[in-house]
Design a protein around this motif. Sequence first.
Motif, PDB file in Angstrom:
ATOM      1  N   HIS A  23     -18.297 -92.485  70.129  1.00 29.38           N
ATOM      2  CA  HIS A  23     -18.569 -91.358  69.222  1.00 29.38           C
ATOM      3  C   HIS A  23     -19.904 -91.578  68.500  1.00 29.38           C
ATOM      4  N   HIS A  63     -22.149 -89.632  67.398  1.00 26.87           N
ATOM      5  CA  HIS A  63     -22.412 -88.750  66.257  1.00 26.87           C
ATOM      6  C   HIS A  63     -21.749 -89.286  64.986  1.00 26.87           C
ATOM      7  N   LEU A  64     -20.615 -89.970  65.138  1.00 28.47           N
ATOM      8  CA  LEU A  64     -19.961 -90.565  63.971  1.00 28.47           C
ATOM      9  C   LEU A  64     -20.763 -91.768  63.474  1.00 28.47           C
ATOM     10  N   THR A  65     -21.268 -92.561  64.412  1.00 20.12           N
ATOM     11  CA  THR A  65     -22.097 -93.710  64.036  1.00 20.12           C
ATOM     12  C   THR A  65     -23.340 -93.237  63.298  1.00 20.12           C
ATOM     13  N   GLU A  66     -23.975 -92.201  63.816  1.00 23.61           N
ATOM     14  CA  GLU A  66     -25.166 -91.635  63.170  1.00 23.61           C
ATOM     15  C   GLU A  66     -24.843 -91.202  61.747  1.00 23.61           C
ATOM     16  N   THR A  67     -23.689 -90.611  61.554  1.00 25.51           N
ATOM     17  CA  THR A  67     -23.286 -90.146  60.228  1.00 25.51           C
ATOM     18  C   THR A  67     -23.023 -91.315  59.286  1.00 25.51           C
ATOM     19  N   MET A 108     -29.470 -85.275  57.389  1.00 30.72           N
ATOM     20  CA  MET A 108     -29.049 -84.969  58.761  1.00 30.72           C
ATOM     21  C   MET A 108     -29.147 -83.482  59.088  1.00 30.72           C
ATOM     22  N   LEU A 138     -27.124 -81.134  58.046  1.00 25.42           N
ATOM     23  CA  LEU A 138     -25.757 -80.695  58.352  1.00 25.42           C
ATOM     24  C   LEU A 138     -25.094 -80.237  57.066  1.00 25.42           C
ATOM     25  N   THR A 152     -19.273 -81.092  57.017  1.00 22.88           N
ATOM     26  CA  THR A 152     -19.334 -81.736  58.327  1.00 22.88           C
ATOM     27  C   THR A 152     -19.479 -83.252  58.164  1.00 22.88           C
ATOM     28  N   ARG A 194     -16.783 -86.012  59.363  1.00 20.84           N
ATOM     29  CA  ARG A 194     -17.135 -87.112  60.266  1.00 20.84           C
ATOM     30  C   ARG A 194     -16.765 -88.468  59.657  1.00 20.84           C
ATOM     31  N   TRP A 241     -14.249 -91.134  61.246  1.00 22.90           N
ATOM     32  CA  TRP A 241     -14.593 -92.543  61.421  1.00 22.90           C
ATOM     33  C   TRP A 241     -13.501 -93.424  60.821  1.00 22.90           C
TER      34      TRP A 241
END
Length: 111
Positions: free
Chosen positions: A59, A61-65, A83, A85, A89, A93, A97
């Motif tokens: 995932h 996108h979760l790491t990025e968040t 981000m 966003l 969101t 996320r 996580w």
Amino acid sequence: MPWKPSSMMSWASAGRSTDIPISAMAASELLGTVEDSAMESLGDFPTLVAHATAVGRRHPHLTETVVAFAQSDMQIARSALAMRLPADTVAHRLERWAALTGDGIRGGSTH
């Protein structure tokens, strides 16, 4: 001059140097004890890191968040802005996580 093993070890304390006897076996035992103690203090940390890494790979996108959240002083609004966003969101996320890793990164809680 090359270093030679000695049966004495210098120990500096309070401006004085003292020679104390130490055997190779005693040094090995001491280092082993320190290593065991260090590993015990880590507890499940290596397992947790491995699990979080696996989740992050599945995932991204979760790491990025999570990374953006950490870089934004753990503030959702700043993370969302960075981000580009919605804050909802980012919050979702982070909750996802926490659900996948068992780690509520917002102070041990996902709320």
